[in-house]
Design a protein around this motif. Sequence first.
Motif, PDB file in Angstrom:
ATOM      1  N   PRO A 105      77.595  44.341 -17.589  1.00  0.00           N
ATOM      2  CA  PRO A 105      78.206  43.982 -18.866  1.00  0.00           C
ATOM      3  C   PRO A 105      79.438  44.801 -19.204  1.00  0.00           C
ATOM      4  N   ASP A 106      79.599  45.980 -18.585  1.00  0.00           N
ATOM      5  CA  ASP A 106      80.782  46.781 -18.873  1.00  0.00           C
ATOM      6  C   ASP A 106      82.054  46.128 -18.351  1.00  0.00           C
ATOM      7  N   ARG A 107      81.931  45.085 -17.550  1.00  0.00           N
ATOM      8  CA  ARG A 107      83.091  44.341 -17.069  1.00  0.00           C
ATOM      9  C   ARG A 107      83.541  43.280 -18.072  1.00  0.00           C
ATOM     10  N   VAL A 108      82.758  43.049 -19.108  1.00  0.00           N
ATOM     11  CA  VAL A 108      83.106  42.032 -20.116  1.00  0.00           C
ATOM     12  C   VAL A 108      82.922  42.577 -21.532  1.00  0.00           C
ATOM     13  N   LEU A 109      83.184  43.857 -21.724  1.00  0.00           N
ATOM     14  CA  LEU A 109      82.974  44.481 -23.029  1.00  0.00           C
ATOM     15  C   LEU A 109      83.785  43.814 -24.134  1.00  0.00           C
ATOM     16  N   GLN A 111      84.206  40.753 -24.670  1.00  0.00           N
ATOM     17  CA  GLN A 111      83.418  39.646 -25.214  1.00  0.00           C
ATOM     18  C   GLN A 111      82.348  40.130 -26.178  1.00  0.00           C
ATOM     19  N   TYR A 112      81.978  41.397 -26.070  1.00  0.00           N
ATOM     20  CA  TYR A 112      80.989  41.970 -26.979  1.00  0.00           C
ATOM     21  C   TYR A 112      81.647  42.672 -28.162  1.00  0.00           C
ATOM     22  N   GLY A 113      82.982  42.578 -28.263  1.00  0.00           N
ATOM     23  CA  GLY A 113      83.690  43.178 -29.390  1.00  0.00           C
ATOM     24  C   GLY A 113      84.086  44.621 -29.184  1.00  0.00           C
ATOM     25  N   HIS A 114      84.171  45.068 -27.930  1.00  0.00           N
ATOM     26  CA  HIS A 114      84.523  46.451 -27.627  1.00  0.00           C
ATOM     27  C   HIS A 114      85.803  46.510 -26.803  1.00  0.00           C
ATOM     28  N   VAL A 115      86.356  47.687 -26.672  1.00  0.00           N
ATOM     29  CA  VAL A 115      87.550  47.884 -25.861  1.00  0.00           C
ATOM     30  C   VAL A 115      87.170  47.811 -24.387  1.00  0.00           C
ATOM     31  N   GLN A 116      87.893  46.999 -23.623  1.00  0.00           N
ATOM     32  CA  GLN A 116      87.634  46.857 -22.194  1.00  0.00           C
ATOM     33  C   GLN A 116      88.290  48.009 -21.442  1.00  0.00           C
ATOM     34  N   THR A 117      87.568  48.581 -20.506  1.00  0.00           N
ATOM     35  CA  THR A 117      88.105  49.657 -19.680  1.00  0.00           C
ATOM     36  C   THR A 117      88.230  49.186 -18.245  1.00  0.00           C
ATOM     37  N   ILE A 118      88.964  49.931 -17.444  1.00  0.00           N
ATOM     38  CA  ILE A 118      89.107  49.622 -16.022  1.00  0.00           C
ATOM     39  C   ILE A 118      87.985  50.344 -15.285  1.00  0.00           C
ATOM     40  N   LEU A 119      87.267  49.604 -14.456  1.00  0.00           N
ATOM     41  CA  LEU A 119      86.086  50.147 -13.789  1.00  0.00           C
ATOM     42  C   LEU A 119      86.286  50.264 -12.298  1.00  0.00           C
ATOM     43  N   GLY A 120      85.376  50.976 -11.684  1.00  0.00           N
ATOM     44  CA  GLY A 120      85.364  51.109 -10.233  1.00  0.00           C
ATOM     45  C   GLY A 120      84.610  49.952  -9.592  1.00  0.00           C
ATOM     46  N   SER A 121      84.214  50.162  -8.359  1.00  0.00           N
ATOM     47  CA  SER A 121      83.475  49.161  -7.596  1.00  0.00           C
ATOM     48  C   SER A 121      82.099  48.905  -8.223  1.00  0.00           C
ATOM     49  N   PRO A 122      81.647  47.656  -8.234  1.00  0.00           N
ATOM     50  CA  PRO A 122      80.303  47.369  -8.744  1.00  0.00           C
ATOM     51  C   PRO A 122      79.220  48.150  -8.021  1.00  0.00           C
ATOM     52  N   LEU A 123      79.401  48.396  -6.719  1.00  0.00           N
ATOM     53  CA  LEU A 123      78.386  49.121  -5.954  1.00  0.00           C
ATOM     54  C   LEU A 123      78.320  50.580  -6.366  1.00  0.00           C
ATOM     55  N   GLU A 124      79.430  51.136  -6.853  1.00  0.00           N
ATOM     56  CA  GLU A 124      79.403  52.500  -7.375  1.00  0.00           C
ATOM     57  C   GLU A 124      78.610  52.559  -8.675  1.00  0.00           C
ATOM     58  N   ILE A 125      78.666  51.481  -9.428  1.00  0.00           N
ATOM     59  CA  ILE A 125      78.015  51.439 -10.733  1.00  0.00           C
ATOM     60  C   ILE A 125      76.505  51.291 -10.602  1.00  0.00           C
ATOM     61  N   VAL A 144      67.707  53.414 -21.129  1.00  0.00           N
ATOM     62  CA  VAL A 144      68.319  54.492 -20.361  1.00  0.00           C
ATOM     63  C   VAL A 144      69.554  53.984 -19.610  1.00  0.00           C
ATOM     64  N   HIS A 145      69.605  52.685 -19.329  1.00  0.00           N
ATOM     65  CA  HIS A 145      70.650  52.112 -18.486  1.00  0.00           C
ATOM     66  C   HIS A 145      71.621  51.229 -19.265  1.00  0.00           C
ATOM     67  N   VAL A 146      71.670  51.391 -20.569  1.00  0.00           N
ATOM     68  CA  VAL A 146      72.578  50.590 -21.382  1.00  0.00           C
ATOM     69  C   VAL A 146      73.989  51.161 -21.260  1.00  0.00           C
ATOM     70  N   VAL A 147      74.968  50.280 -21.210  1.00  0.00           N
ATOM     71  CA  VAL A 147      76.378  50.660 -21.085  1.00  0.00           C
ATOM     72  C   VAL A 147      76.819  51.441 -22.322  1.00  0.00           C
ATOM     73  N   ASP A 148      77.601  52.473 -22.115  1.00  0.00           N
ATOM     74  CA  ASP A 148      78.221  53.183 -23.225  1.00  0.00           C
ATOM     75  C   ASP A 148      79.401  52.335 -23.652  1.00  0.00           C
ATOM     76  N   VAL A 149      79.268  51.664 -24.798  1.00  0.00           N
ATOM     77  CA  VAL A 149      80.269  50.680 -25.214  1.00  0.00           C
ATOM     78  C   VAL A 149      81.535  51.302 -25.758  1.00  0.00           C
ATOM     79  N   GLY A 150      81.498  52.555 -26.157  1.00  0.00           N
ATOM     80  CA  GLY A 150      82.701  53.217 -26.624  1.00  0.00           C
ATOM     81  C   GLY A 150      83.198  52.656 -27.938  1.00  0.00           C
ATOM     82  N   THR A 151      84.490  52.435 -28.020  1.00  0.00           N
ATOM     83  CA  THR A 151      85.152  52.042 -29.252  1.00  0.00           C
ATOM     84  C   THR A 151      84.938  50.567 -29.570  1.00  0.00           C
ATOM     85  N   VAL A 152      84.662  50.289 -30.825  1.00  0.00           N
ATOM     86  CA  VAL A 152      84.583  48.905 -31.294  1.00  0.00           C
ATOM     87  C   VAL A 152      85.990  48.455 -31.630  1.00  0.00           C
TER      88      VAL A 152
END
Length: 153
Positions: A105-109, A111-125, A144-152
């Motif tokens: 879900p951190d690849r589509v933040l 859509q959840y109303g948060h600031v989108q960040t640039i991420l690494g490889s999915p396998l790293e995640i 325990v595994h919920v994405v840190d959504v950061g800024t709204v």
Amino acid sequence: MHQTRTVSEYLTLLQAWVYEHFPTLCGDCCRLSASYVEDYPRALKWKPKRDKGLVLPFRKALDEIDVDEVCWTPYEDHRLKRPFEDVSLFRGWIRWGPKMYAHLPDRVLRQYGHVQTILGSPLEIVGQTTTPDEMDIMFTQYVVHVVDVGTVV
């Protein structure tokens, strides 16, 4: 892909997703259902036209779409009936029977109303070596595994 001749899987879900996120494309390919109310499943909102001649104009319109014509939060009105659940922000492997899928879900933040960040490889995640038993445990402990959504936004 131009050479692709068929698409499989659940196309109704894909169509509804396209109609929600690309509303400018819908004028020629579908119409709103007059009987839809927010209590119904969201896919019932749309009545697609059954015209096979729409493929080429649809592809052209999709190729020319501007970022401002994309609806990044299409379900805001629907949230009153179907509230957002934190489990949607679980990041990791999920499975359905023997099939495993990386849920990122951190690849589509946006859509959840948060600031989108640039991420690494999915396998790293999510890692490559998670076993089905480990997946089940991770999902039951999803908090325990919920994405840190950061800024709204």
